[in-house]
Design a protein around this motif. Structure first.
Motif, PDB file in Angstrom:
ATOM      1  N   VAL A   1       0.835  -1.200   0.000  1.00 40.68           N
ATOM      2  CA  VAL A   1       0.000   0.000   0.000  1.00 40.68           C
ATOM      3  C   VAL A   1       0.871   1.252   0.000  1.00 40.68           C
ATOM      4  O   VAL A   1       0.576   2.235  -0.699  1.00 40.68           O
ATOM      5  N   GLU A   2       1.967   1.230   0.768  1.00 33.14           N
ATOM      6  CA  GLU A   2       2.885   2.367   0.789  1.00 33.14           C
ATOM      7  C   GLU A   2       3.444   2.650  -0.606  1.00 33.14           C
ATOM      8  O   GLU A   2       3.550   3.800  -1.034  1.00 33.14           O
ATOM      9  N   ILE A   3       3.810   1.587  -1.312  1.00 36.50           N
ATOM     10  CA  ILE A   3       4.358   1.729  -2.668  1.00 36.50           C
ATOM     11  C   ILE A   3       3.313   2.361  -3.590  1.00 36.50           C
ATOM     12  O   ILE A   3       3.617   3.266  -4.381  1.00 36.50           O
ATOM     13  N   LEU A   4       2.082   1.884  -3.486  1.00 37.88           N
ATOM     14  CA  LEU A   4       1.018   2.409  -4.349  1.00 37.88           C
ATOM     15  C   LEU A   4       0.749   3.884  -4.065  1.00 37.88           C
ATOM     16  O   LEU A   4       0.581   4.687  -4.985  1.00 37.88           O
ATOM     17  N   LEU A   5       0.696   4.245  -2.788  1.00 35.77           N
ATOM     18  CA  LEU A   5       0.466   5.644  -2.439  1.00 35.77           C
ATOM     19  C   LEU A   5       1.599   6.523  -2.965  1.00 35.77           C
ATOM     20  O   LEU A   5       1.371   7.646  -3.445  1.00 35.77           O
TER      21      LEU A   5
END
Length: 846
Positions: A10-14
């Motif tokens: 999720v961090e990567i996507l954000l």
């Protein structure tokens, strides 16, 4: 273990979504509704706050685990779609220089962007449904707490000297003195050929004890040579002999057939009194004839879990030693000793039941937490460890407390065979290819982030046995730690070997092949696949290679090293997400397809050992994101406007180019280049003048190890405007090399930490006056330089020098004899001295 790790994804996507906003590109132009992307970002941001608690709750709640799996699958789909958007933008921006791209809306590009728009909408709808389900669970927001107790370890230098890693020094080992002395006594007896076995369960310290014996001064004085070899799970005799030769000579002889390797090894062993340690092997019957050429007083130590009749059976540590070791790990480096944590720590140490591996890992991980709840969580969940699987469940408690970003990187380590060990270059490039490296500092290089992650895992005792090998760092995982990572990865990583023959399984994302014969011509799987790796001694067929490329369009990593491929399929261009391509030692391949330049996301391209490769593709300049390039070719010269246009390059290796006479003249344009390696290019006349303009260059290796060839590389250069500030310099195998160029010393006077000169028959001495300016020099290594006879007088001026390594310099070795040698007063201040493979002085040497 079916744990789902979602937070780092999720961090990567954000981060990707925020990057699209920062670039301020009107996505609507490409058929993508900005509102859809904003909705995805809002949903993911709402998940971010509760994911850490959800990942913790899944340990006892299958419904939470299922919810996390749905979210992870949706996130992977979103990542693919967002990367395609990024590539679409990149192609439009690069349209000015790329003839094959048009900035107009061609039918093909329109179809592509409509597909992207549809994908984005479908993903948003999936996330909407997952968001509705979150109300079923009572998750807590743990993000701020997570950052408070799991702050990043401070950045550390990549160079690891001996003092950096004292994992097996005597001060770190308890209750093994009697075993050590008993084994050494047996080894010192001058009876006929004998074998000593060290036995015990995993995690008890067998290998640690073996290393204490192996590094003892009395062993060096008794045996002519010694070898340490770790046996792979699958018995490959060729690999084992290669490892033996490497242990003795420091050379990797992987281009010979097995009969040639046997001859080389026996020539070294003939008549010598040797000590051989075989880690993880008790049956040596298959090797007796190979080893019989040594002196009859030679000895072998085997280290294994199985017990032999004449073995040293180790026992668990006492509670007192466990407590001392735990406190040493959990409160090291001046950490404040909270009385309540000490009380809980005492209970944890007692529950560890004398298992040193468990004590070190739990203590080292708890060092990073001051939260009493974390300590109680470990204490309250330690179960009796009568069997190995129970020990794994206890080690898992330490894993539960890892920061989320380290969990993902740790699990990915399971893709690599444990017996091969790790090196920082390959592992960091693998993590990078999967987008696992992130930092709050946008200026921090991915390679530096990766090294920081490795150090964080090392400090938690999940990596061990670190060793600097001039241009890379090697390290290992304990067998139980690797098993733990493999269990967490069992639903994402699939391993093809003799133990697992059902390879047509859907849903996994990484394929690791150690026995290609089991695959034949096709591999099962789905479009979810992101990594396919074939390891040493495996030769995938041309058909199998084509199958992998056609079946797995979302690959990030493709490793076809050592294959029988003659042609890399043109269809490789379809792998638009590919970031890591390894074709090392494909000795039959002659050309790369022109379509390879369409791999715009490619960051790592490895073509070393491809000796029949006629030339690099002319359009290699279009691989604008390439950060690492290693290649061999039959070219006579490297043209301008090729490699010199790859301004993102950080590491460049040029090797086994036997016709190469000239490098590319625009090498000075590589302003981001940090490492340059030039090896086995016997016709190369000189370094191009542009080398002096490489302002970021830190590591330079010039070597020629091809026997029978004679490299006449000249390194003269004008002293004006030298920009590199080297940290590491290695010169290896240059017959005409007899002194260090003044320009190299001048440009590196305040930065050079490692200097290695090897296999230079005419090298005689180090310059006295310029050498004194190397105030940062930590490691000096001189090997197989027979004319080298003495050191400059003022060696004490090298105040940072911590390690001296000398091998195969007969006159100099005599002058360095401890206490009596003529040059001993010049070097007696150096903390660690290794002479002809034997440590004669060390702060942790017995």
């Amino acid at each position: 273990m079916d744990e789902q790790i979602v937070f780092p994804i999720v961090e990567i996507l954000l981060h990707k979504l925020q990057s699209l906003h920062i670039q301020n590109v009107p996505l609507g132009r490409w058929g993508v509704d900005n509102i859809e992307l904003e909705k995805i970002e809002t949903i993911l941001s709402s998940f971010r706050g509760v994911l850490l608690d959800a990942e913790k709750q899944q340990l006892h709640n299958n419904d939470v685990r299922g919810w996390l799996k749905m979210l992870k699958d949706a996130c992977y789909g979103a990542e693919d779609a967002l990367e395609e958007l990024e590539m679409d933008q990149s192609r439009s921006i690069a349209g000015k220089v790329c003839d094959f791209i048009s900035c107009s809306k061609s039918p093909a590009s329109l179809r592509f962007t409509l597909d992207s728009s549809k994908q984005i909408k479908e993903i948003r709808e999936r996330l909407d449904g997952i968001e509705v389900d979150v109300s079923k669970f009572s998750f807590k927001d743990r993000v701020h707490h997570h950052h408070a107790i799991n702050g990043n370890v401070p950045r550390e230098r990549e160079i690891i000297t001996h003092s950096f890693n004292k994992a097996n020094s005597a001060s770190d080992v308890f209750e093994r003195d009697k075993d050590k002395e008993g084994i050494i006594k047996a080894l010192l007896q001058n009876d006929d050929f004998d074998v000593i076995h060290i036995c015990g369960p995993s995690g008890i310290g067998k290998t640690t004890l073996g290393k204490l014996v192996y590094n003892d001064k009395r062993i060096d004085e008794t045996f002519d040579i010694k070898m340490w070899v770790c046996f792979p799970h699958e018995y490959f005799e060729k690999k084992i002999i290669i490892d033996m030769i490497y242990s003795l000579t420091g050379r990797i002889e992987n281009n010979m057939e097995i009969d040639q390797l046997q001859q080389v090894l026996q020539a070294i062993l003939k008549g010598k009194k040797y000590l051989l340690v075989l880690d993880e092997l008790s049956d040596i019957s298959s090797m007796k004839s190979l080893l019989s050429v040594g002196a009859k007083e030679s000895k072998i130590i085997t280290i294994a879990t199985s017990q032999e009749w004449n073995s040293y059976q180790l026992h668990w540590l006492s509670n007192e030693s466990c407590l001392f070791l735990f406190m040493r790990c959990a409160f090291k480096e001046g950490k404040e000793k909270n009385p309540r944590l000490i009380e809980i720590g005492e209970e944890i140490a007692t529950k560890c039941e004398g298992r040193p591996l468990v004590v070190k890992i739990l203590g080292s991980i708890l060092y990073f937490s001051t939260d009493e709840d974390d300590w109680k969580y470990v204490r309250d969940n330690i179960m009796p460890m009568r069997k190995e699987r129970k020990m794994l469940s206890v080690l898992k408690l330490g894993y539960d407390l890892l920061p989320s970003h380290l969990k993902q990187c740790f699990v990915c380590c399971s893709v690599f065979p444990r017996d091969d060990g790790f090196n920082n270059i390959t592992l960091i490039q693998f993590w990078m290819a999967h987008g696992l490296l992130k930092s709050d500092d946008q200026n921090e290089e991915p390679e530096s982030i990766g090294m920081r992650y490795i150090n964080e895992l090392r400090r938690r005792c999940l990596f061990q046995d670190f060793e600097q090998n001039v241009d890379f760092i090697s390290f290992k995982m304990h067998q139980l730690v690797h098993v733990l990572a493999t269990q967490f990865a069992q639903n994402e990583c699939f391993f093809v070997d003799s133990r697992r023959t059902n390879y047509s399984r859907e849903g996994y994302r990484h394929l690791s092949v150690v026995e290609a014969d089991l695959l034949k011509e096709k591999v099962g799987g789905s479009e979810l696949m992101r990594s396919v790796l074939f390891f040493e001694m495996i030769k995938p067929s041309q058909t199998l290679i084509g199958s992998c490329i056609s079946q797995f369009p979302n690959l990030r990593v493709l490793d076809f090293r050592n294959s029988d491929m003659e042609v890399l399929p043109e269809s490789i261009s379809r792998l638009k997400h590919l970031r890591y391509l390894n074709l090392t030692k494909n000795i039959k391949i002659r050309r790369l397809p022109m379509s390879i330049f369409m791999l715009r996301s490619l960051e790592t391209l490895l073509l070393g050992g491809c000796k029949e490769l006629e030339e690099l593709p002319r359009d290699i300049r279009h691989l604008v994101n390439l950060r690492m390039l290693v290649f061999s070719s039959k070219q006579r010269r490297l043209p301008k406007n090729g490699i010199g246009c790859l301004t993102s390059l950080r590491r460049l290796g040029i090797g086994s180019c036997y016709n190469l006479e000239y490098l590319f003249q625009d090498i000075g344009h590589l302003q981001a280049l940090r490492t340059l390696i030039i090896g086995d290019c016997p016709k190369l006349v000189s370094l191009p003048p542009g080398v002096k303009d490489l302002s970021s260059l830190e590591n330079l290796m010039l070597l020629d190890r091809k026997k029978g060839e004679k490299c006449n590389l000249k390194m003269e250069m004008e002293l004006q405007s030298i920009k590199p500030n080297l940290r590491m310099l290695c010169i290896d195998g240059l017959p005409e090399f007899n002194e260090l160029p003044r320009w190299l010393l001048q440009c590196s006077s305040n930065t050079l930490q490692w200097l290695a000169i090897k296999n230079c028959p005419n090298f005689e001495r180090l310059p006295a006056e310029p050498l004194q300016i190397l105030k940062s020099l930590e490691v000096l290594e001189i090997s197989n330089c027979p004319k080298f006879s003495s050191l400059p007088e003022d060696m004490h001026g090298l105040t940072a020098l911590t390690e001296l390594k000398v091998r195969d310099c007969p006159d100099f070795s005599r002058r360095c004899k401890q206490g009596t040698g003529e040059d001993w007063p010049k070097i007696d201040h150096i903390p660690r001295i290794e002479l002809d493979g034997k440590v004669i002085k060390s702060s942790d040497y017995n």
